[in-house]
Design an enzyme around this catalytic site. Structure first.
Site, PDB file in Angstrom:
ATOM      1  N   GLU A 206       4.854  -3.953  -5.686  1.00  0.00           N
ATOM      2  CA  GLU A 206       3.900  -2.967  -5.157  1.00  0.00           C
ATOM      3  C   GLU A 206       2.520  -3.086  -5.776  1.00  0.00           C
ATOM      4  OE1 GLU A 206       3.466   1.878  -4.454  1.00  0.00           O
ATOM      5  OE2 GLU A 206       5.403   0.996  -4.999  1.00  0.00           O
ATOM      6  N   LYS A 222       7.345   3.114  -0.023  1.00  0.00           N
ATOM      7  CA  LYS A 222       8.131   4.351  -0.026  1.00  0.00           C
ATOM      8  C   LYS A 222       9.135   4.260   1.113  1.00  0.00           C
ATOM      9  CE  LYS A 222       7.524   7.145  -2.462  1.00  0.00           C
ATOM     10  NZ  LYS A 222       8.197   7.418  -3.762  1.00  0.00           N
TER      11      LYS A 222
END
Length: 395
Positions: A206, A222
């Site tokens: 990420e 997410k």
């Protein structure tokens, strides 16, 4: 604060490093030139301290709209690590519970030059990793999920990311194990960073923040499912996961808007499914044109800690985290990456483990919304931690 180098107290030996996001052509020829380590007890504003230290060592970070492509001092760039505690302090939030790994600094900046004579690694020592001891039981984790759901019902927060911790005793050199972890599939920010008495291994996919040629972007992740055909279908069709994801995208849009030209923030890619190890994850890309005169300190204050590991609203979520999690996040849920003369690239330290002189530590969790099922959240955190534990295990 412990500065080292030409303008500091002590010059460190030149050591080879393997930092995440370093330029591929330089990665295996880096040597340490200067180092700063900071903890909250040292005082001062951590964002300003980082900017001032990098500026003093020839990296132009006071105005990111004016990058430099050549540095006559021979500085290649710098590794930058920011703990979850330091990130919370940058945001003006509570620092969270005490860290379970106090040997680690909360800020580490390592300025690099090049070497053509890398120091050979020490001979390997026998490696043994003991059983993992969690800081909370599955039932306590599930109860924490219900605590957050109650806070959502009261209107205190919309979403909170809950993170658990586990530690294991070890004997031997932890760096080979952390290096194995950093090579896991999908690790966009795979690499290691270490100092006296501590080491970090990162396998994060990420992007917390990247700055290139006047543009800034973030890629929040997410939403998680097993990397199967059914898992892919379930993630794409889950209303709960999509709603959770959209809340974080909106939060990240607001974070970037604080440091961007008005009207320039855009969502380039929404809810794209990517693979990390044996998991599908949903990722979006948000970008903007950086505001005139933006410096690194203000950039860090805007994006730290990452919204995908806090929740929304960010400050309220951080307050809830402080009240709910039993131990601090340490090296997890912070930032680790590279600051170069013309490029900044920091990963969010999910899928990350850290070593102190006696134990390995790792953190894993997930976002909690009103629709969260406590037992499913416990299982998701375990699924995220499983590849890390396997990589760190006895070879």
């Amino acid at each position: 604060m412990i500065p080292h180098g030409p303008d500091g107290v002590e010059t460190l030996p030149r050591r080879v490093s393997n930092p995440p996001a370093a330029p591929p052509t330089c990665r295996h020829t880096l040597a340490e030139h200067a180092r700063l380590e900071w903890r909250p007890t040292d005082g001062g504003d951590p964002a300003t301290i980082v900017e001032d230290f990098l500026t003093a060592h020839g990296l132009p970070v006071t105005d990111l709209t004016r990058p430099t492509h050549h540095d006559p001092t021979g500085i290649c760039g710098a590794s930058l690590y920011i703990s979850a505690t330091a990130g919370a302090l940058m945001a003006g939030a509570p620092p969270g519970p005490p860290t379970p790994a106090p040997a680690l600094p909360d800020i580490a900046v390592v300025v690099h030059t090049h070497t053509h004579r890398p120091t050979p690694p020490p001979p390997p020592r026998p490696w043994r990793l003991g059983p993992w001891q969690p800081s909370w039981t599955p039932d306590q984790h599930a109860t924490a999920v219900d605590t957050v759901r109650a806070a959502i019902a009261r209107g205190d927060v919309y979403q909170v990311n809950l993170v658990g911790h586990a530690a294991a005793d070890y004997t031997g050199d932890p760096l080979p194990a952390l290096t194995r972890l950093s090579a896991l599939p999908g690790a966009r920010y795979g690499g290691t960073l270490h100092g006296d008495g501590w080491a970090i291994g990162c396998a994060s996919p990420e992007t917390l923040v990247e700055v290139t040629a006047g543009r800034i972007l973030t890629r929040p992740i997410k939403g998680t499912r097993p990397a199967t055909t059914q898992g892919h279908r379930d993630l794409l069709t889950s209303a709960k996961e999509r709603a959770e994801h959209i809340m974080i995208v909106d939060l990240e849009r607001n974070d970037l808007a604080r440091v961007a030209h008005t009207g320039s923030v855009r969502v380039d890619d929404l809810f794209a499914i990517r693979r990390w190890c044996d998991l599908w994850q949903a990722e979006s890309t948000i970008s903007a044109t950086i505001a005139d005169g933006l410096g690194l300190a203000d950039l860090l204050r805007a994006v730290c800690p990452g919204g995908s590991v806090t929740g929304a609203p960010k400050l309220a979520a951080l307050t809830q985290i402080t009240a709910t999690e039993p131990v601090g996040r340490g090296a997890g849920m912070g930032a680790l990456g590279w600051v170069g003369p013309d490029h900044i690239d920091l990963g969010l330290t999910i899928r990350t483990a850290a070593a102190d002189p006696h134990q390995l530590h790792l953190w894993a969790g997930g976002g909690i919304t009103w629709d969260s099922d406590p037992h499913a959240e416990v299982a998701e955190a375990a699924a995220k931690a499983a590849p890390l534990r396997a990589a760190l295990a006895n070879p």
